[in-house]
Design a protein around this motif. Structure first.
Motif, mmCIF file in Angstrom:
data_model
loop_
_atom_site.group_PDB
_atom_site.id
_atom_site.type_symbol
_atom_site.label_atom_id
_atom_site.label_comp_id
_atom_site.label_asym_id
_atom_site.label_seq_id
_atom_site.Cartn_x
_atom_site.Cartn_y
_atom_site.Cartn_z
ATOM 1 N N UNK A 67 0.802 -1.219 0.000
ATOM 2 C CA UNK A 67 0.000 0.000 0.000
ATOM 3 C C UNK A 67 0.838 1.275 0.000
ATOM 4 N N UNK A 68 1.845 1.358 0.864
ATOM 5 C CA UNK A 68 2.599 2.612 0.992
ATOM 6 C C UNK A 68 4.056 2.325 1.300
ATOM 7 N N UNK A 69 4.942 3.051 0.626
ATOM 8 C CA UNK A 69 6.383 2.961 0.873
ATOM 9 C C UNK A 69 6.881 4.345 1.265
ATOM 10 N N UNK A 70 7.689 4.400 2.316
ATOM 11 C CA UNK A 70 8.179 5.668 2.863
ATOM 12 C C UNK A 70 9.707 5.651 2.848
ATOM 13 N N UNK A 71 10.310 6.654 2.221
ATOM 14 C CA UNK A 71 11.758 6.728 2.079
ATOM 15 C C UNK A 71 12.276 7.927 2.860
ATOM 16 N N UNK A 72 13.357 7.709 3.617
ATOM 17 C CA UNK A 72 13.920 8.764 4.450
ATOM 18 C C UNK A 72 15.198 9.354 3.890
ATOM 19 N N UNK A 73 16.261 9.354 4.699
ATOM 20 C CA UNK A 73 17.501 10.057 4.361
ATOM 21 C C UNK A 73 18.210 9.425 3.165
ATOM 22 N N UNK A 74 18.603 10.270 2.215
ATOM 23 C CA UNK A 74 19.362 9.821 1.055
ATOM 24 C C UNK A 74 20.782 10.362 1.074
ATOM 25 N N UNK A 75 21.036 11.316 1.980
ATOM 26 C CA UNK A 75 22.354 11.923 2.091
ATOM 27 C C UNK A 75 22.826 11.836 3.534
ATOM 28 N N UNK A 76 24.126 12.009 3.712
ATOM 29 C CA UNK A 76 24.709 11.805 5.026
ATOM 30 C C UNK A 76 24.438 12.911 6.028
ATOM 31 N N UNK A 77 23.852 14.030 5.605
ATOM 32 C CA UNK A 77 23.567 15.127 6.531
ATOM 33 C C UNK A 77 22.073 15.266 6.826
ATOM 34 N N UNK A 78 21.261 14.338 6.330
ATOM 35 C CA UNK A 78 19.807 14.453 6.490
ATOM 36 C C UNK A 78 19.360 13.812 7.813
ATOM 37 N N UNK A 79 19.780 14.418 8.893
ATOM 38 C CA UNK A 79 19.461 13.884 10.225
ATOM 39 C C UNK A 79 17.972 14.012 10.535
ATOM 40 N N UNK A 80 17.384 15.117 10.155
ATOM 41 C CA UNK A 80 15.956 15.315 10.418
ATOM 42 C C UNK A 80 15.124 14.250 9.714
ATOM 43 N N UNK A 81 15.475 13.935 8.477
ATOM 44 C CA UNK A 81 14.714 12.955 7.698
ATOM 45 C C UNK A 81 14.829 11.550 8.312
ATOM 46 N N UNK A 82 16.036 11.201 8.759
ATOM 47 C CA UNK A 82 16.216 9.900 9.410
ATOM 48 C C UNK A 82 15.485 9.852 10.750
ATOM 49 N N UNK A 83 15.527 10.957 11.476
ATOM 50 C CA UNK A 83 14.857 11.020 12.777
ATOM 51 C C UNK A 83 13.347 10.842 12.621
#
Length: 311
Positions: free
Chosen positions: A30-46
């Motif tokens: 149904x749904x796929x969610x992708x987070x950090x793609x770069x090494x400085x994307x702390x907010x996205x990983x969090x």
């Protein structure tokens, strides 16, 4: 929750590298969610970590609709994050400029290919993206203005703004663009920051995703209604650029109403301490983006303002 290995390869500096996906529920993808793609994307990983914890709890409570599956891919480049580096370690390439990817190409191209091959199987795609300017901004959803059918669905996230963009040339080789072309309905969420964790904006992003999943019949979740989203074209925002380089002293933050002629910031000579430029608002409106670094270079965007209608 089940951890799946989506792709594995050997790397020159870090040994084996694996791309992981975490699935919740079973059945239709149904749904796929992708987070950090770069090494400085702390907010996205969090944000992904908060969302994963919520989804695991919902799965334990039986609140993921039977026959529905959600996948979270928290990070595509955790090796660079571990080394405090923005891009891929060996060749400094950007994974989000490698799509649709090549299974026989360089490392980042292979990761892009594997990511898209897995993500394209899902009906809805959500990507937490970092803003192309360094600073703070109002959380929003961004879509290509050609994706007219998805605008109504974007409103279901209940975020303050849905931003429509004509797109830039480089977006042809990004995940969002190629994911959309593969047949998935894709939404890009910008969550107010990148290198600094902003708890409030992170919670806003998580709530928006859970709200959408609930309204699409993928999970059972009692959530507040959120915002009635304002749909606007990105190109109609007014950009203010710095006329000088120096220390940046701001007086107005994000999501504040300003009037024409109001002082927004000062630029200060780092050698003498004198003010060398006053930044005045050329229009009345709401501040959408604000530069937040101590120093500013000449001719960079320091504010973006949503103009008031009929002003």
């Amino acid at each position: 929750m089940t951890r799946e290995t989506l792709y594995t390869m050997n790397t020159a500096f870090r040994g084996e590298y694996s791309l992981y996906g975490y699935t919740y529920g079973r059945g239709e993808k149904a749904a796929c969610i992708v987070g950090a793609m770069r090494g400085h994307e702390y907010q996205q990983l969090y944000i992904c970590s908060l969302l994963s914890r919520k989804l695991a709890r919902l799965e334990e409570e039986g609140a993921i609709i039977q026959g529905k599956q959600i996948m979270v891919i928290p990070s595509l480049n955790y090796s660079a994050m571990n080394a405090s580096h923005k891009y891929w370690l060996s060749d400094d390439s950007d994974i989000n400029r490698q799509f649709p990817g090549n299974p026989s190409g360089p490392a980042t191209s292979r990761i892009a290919y594997a990511t898209l091959e897995n993500a394209r199987q899902y009906t809805y795609g959500i990507q937490f993206r970092s803003f192309y300017l360094q600073g703070q901004f109002i959380p929003h959803i961004k879509m290509m203005d050609s994706a007219t059918e998805g605008i109504n669905l974007a409103n279901l996230f209940g975020m303050p703004y849905v931003l429509l963009s004509e797109g830039r040339p480089y977006e042809a080789i990004t995940l969002a663009n190629n994911w959309q072309k593969a047949g998935t309905e894709v939404f890009s969420i910008y969550s107010g920051g990148t290198e600094r964790i902003h708890e409030g904006y992170a919670e806003t992003a998580v709530s928006a995703v859970l709200r959408f999943l609930s309204r699409m019949g993928i999970i059972k979740y009692n959530c507040q209604g959120g915002y009635i989203s304002t749909v606007m074209e990105e190109e109609k925002m007014l950009s203010i650029r710095s006329s000088e380089a120096g220390f940046f002293k701001r007086y107005v933050g994000t999501n504040e109403e300003v009037t024409r002629g109001q002082k927004l910031a000062e630029i200060i000579d780092p050698m003498t301490g004198n003010t060398i430029s006053e930044v005045l608002s050329p229009t009345s409106g709401i501040t959408f983006f604000v530069h937040d670094k101590p120093l500013v270079f000449q001719n960079v965007v320091i504010y973006k303002i949503i103009r008031k209608l009929h002003k």
